[in-house]
Design an enzyme around this catalytic site. Structure first.
Site, short mmCIF file in Angstrom:
data_model
loop_
_atom_site.label_atom_id
_atom_site.label_comp_id
_atom_site.label_asym_id
_atom_site.label_seq_id
_atom_site.Cartn_x
_atom_site.Cartn_y
_atom_site.Cartn_z
N HIS A 196 -51.12 -36.86 52.14
CA HIS A 196 -52.05 -36.83 50.99
C HIS A 196 -51.36 -36.12 49.84
CE1 HIS A 196 -52.45 -32.87 52.79
NE2 HIS A 196 -52.84 -32.43 51.60
N ASP A 198 -52.80 -33.52 46.81
CA ASP A 198 -54.01 -32.69 46.81
C ASP A 198 -55.05 -33.17 45.81
OD1 ASP A 198 -53.20 -31.04 48.85
OD2 ASP A 198 -52.15 -29.65 47.51
N HIS A 345 -47.88 -34.94 50.88
CA HIS A 345 -47.44 -33.98 51.89
C HIS A 345 -48.36 -34.00 53.09
CE1 HIS A 345 -50.14 -31.62 49.22
NE2 HIS A 345 -50.53 -31.03 50.34
N ARG A 361 -52.48 -21.37 48.77
CA ARG A 361 -52.06 -22.37 47.77
C ARG A 361 -52.68 -22.03 46.43
NH1 ARG A 361 -54.49 -28.06 48.80
NH2 ARG A 361 -55.82 -27.68 47.02
O1 LIG Z 1 -50.59 -26.56 56.00
C1 LIG Z 1 -49.75 -27.17 55.37
O2 LIG Z 1 -48.58 -27.24 55.73
C2 LIG Z 1 -50.13 -27.93 54.14
C3 LIG Z 1 -51.55 -27.74 53.80
C4 LIG Z 1 -51.98 -28.57 52.66
O3 LIG Z 1 -52.01 -29.75 52.69
C5 LIG Z 1 -52.31 -27.89 51.40
O4 LIG Z 1 -52.46 -26.68 51.37
O5 LIG Z 1 -52.42 -28.59 50.39
FE LIG Z 2 -52.50 -30.54 50.76
#
Ligand SMILES: O=C(O)CCC(=O)C(=O)O
Ligand SMILES: [Fe+2]
Length: 391
Positions: A196, A198, A345, A361
């Site tokens: 995806h 974000d 990602h 994040r």
């Molecule tokens: O946990 C992860 O490695 C990525 C998590 C994720 O997709 C995000 O925080 O946007």
């Molecule tokens: Fe993500």
């Protein structure tokens, strides 16, 4: 010419292709089976969180109004492409793969000047994913970390995720001692990969984004990134031409619904947006695919089977392109800055149950996705600045 901006319409329920709807988000976790005090203090089976100030709370009381449009200033756009303020003596830069990702050692994100941050935004747009080692970023007071993120764009507040107390702009990814979400996911799926970009359902989805590690499991929990600009480059000019002018509907409704079903929060009412299938990055001019199985629902104007057929091809293409992906291995003090406009990602939920994995994040929003016309056989300029054939 940029396409006319189309106001998003809600997804007609009947045309929602269930088979292509992304798997339930596996990376967000939720308040169930979560005991903040135990996470703070540690338990017999798990040491205390290294960053208790970053443990999640799910505030069910505070609701946020719809996001207002804003004018995004793209800091990478006029940045000096020789990066004089970003890279100097004592800094090492290594490509992770020839096409995607760079690792940088010797600079601190927390001390960059504004000019250096502009250059970082451009560098990230070129490399797609930049892994910064040995950062003090997680040790900053949270408001200072947020200030650095806010330089790159208006900070997004996630509609459903947990956040550190008092800091809703931080999106948390946390799995503690009792979290068995990965096992639950694998009861219905053969793998945990959830490609995806974000929150693409937002009218102005995030751009230069920051993800940083707080606690790592002993092994595993890597984050995968796919380079959506290179995914576009790999398509034939005829196929690229067909994609241009297409738009797709992205929906936040299913994420909100899943959160409610888990007994978790919805802080802002879900929205949908219609975005171009191919978007252009404002700093590099690169075109990139902009669809993802988590949030894209259908191609506007296509019949259901046509839309499913095209999206399935694009999702497989993005997922299978291991030669334009990188796999980030988290070490303590790693910070990843990536460009959400030109990448997808996925977390990898493979670590031993009961081990803590904790990341934060910061998600600055960017411009409304913009499409520029198909350019015939002229290729994107690659991450290494080498122009392709121009006919
Ligand atoms: O946990 C992860 O490695 C990525 C998590 C994720 O997709 C995000 O925080 O946007
Ligand atoms: Fe993500």
């Amino acid at each position: 010419m940029a396409p006319e901006i189309v106001e998003p319409k809600p997804a007609p329920k009947s045309s929602f292709p269930k088979s292509l709807a992304g798997p339930k988000e596996a990376f967000i976790g939720g308040p169930q089976a979560y005991n903040k005090t135990a996470e703070e203090n540690g338990t017999e089976s798990q040491p205390a969180a290294s960053y208790p100030n970053y443990l999640p709370v799910w505030d069910a009381e505070t609701k946020y109004p719809p996001l207002e449009p804003f004018t995004h200033y793209e800091h990478g756009k006029n940045a000096d492409p020789t990066f004089p303020d970003l890279f100097g003596d004592g800094i090492s830069i290594n490509d992770i793969t020839p096409l995607t990702g760079a690792e940088v050692r010797g600079l601190q994100l927390s001390t960059l000047t504004d000019k250096a941050k502009d250059q970082l935004a451009l560098f990230v747009a070129q490399k797609k994913v930049v892994v910064l080692h040995d950062q003090d970023f997680a040790n900053l007071p949270i408001p200072e970390a947020l200030d650095i993120g806010a330089y790159f764009g208006r900070l997004h507040i996630h509609p459903t995720s947990g956040a550190p107390q008092g800091h809703p702009e931080v999106h948390l990814v946390h799995r503690g001692a009792d979290d068995n979400t990965a096992q639950q996911l694998l009861e219905n799926r053969t793998n945990t990969v959830t490609w995806h970009s974000d929150v693409t359902y937002e009218h102005q989805p995030p751009g230069t984004s920051i993800l940083y590690i707080l606690d790592t499991p002993a092994a595993g929990g890597d984050t995968l990134f796919s380079n959506q600009a290179e995914a576009y480059n790999r398509l034939s000019p005829e196929f690229q031409k067909r994609l241009h002018g297409l738009t797709a509907l992205h929906s936040g409704h299913e994420q909100a619904q899943n959160s409610k079903l888990r007994g978790s929060i919805v802080r802002r009412e879900p929205v949908t947006s219609i975005h171009p299938v191919v978007r252009t990055h404002p700093a590099t001019g690169e075109k990139a695919l902009f669809v993802n199985p988590q949030f894209t629902r259908h191609i506007v104007g296509f019949k259901q089977e046509e839309s499913e057929y095209l999206l399935r091809f694009l999702y497989d293409h993005i997922a299978l392109g291991q030669d334009f992906q990188v796999r980030v291995k988290w070490a303590p003090k790693t910070v990843v800055v990536w460009d959400n406009r030109v990448t997808a990602h996925s977390a990898t939920l493979d670590w031993a149950n009961g081990q803590r994995r904790h990341l934060a994040r910061i998600t600055p929003q960017a411009e409304r996705p913009l499409e520029t016309p198909f350019q015939g056989l002229r290729k994107n300029v690659s991450a290494n600045g080498v122009a392709g054939v121009g006919l």
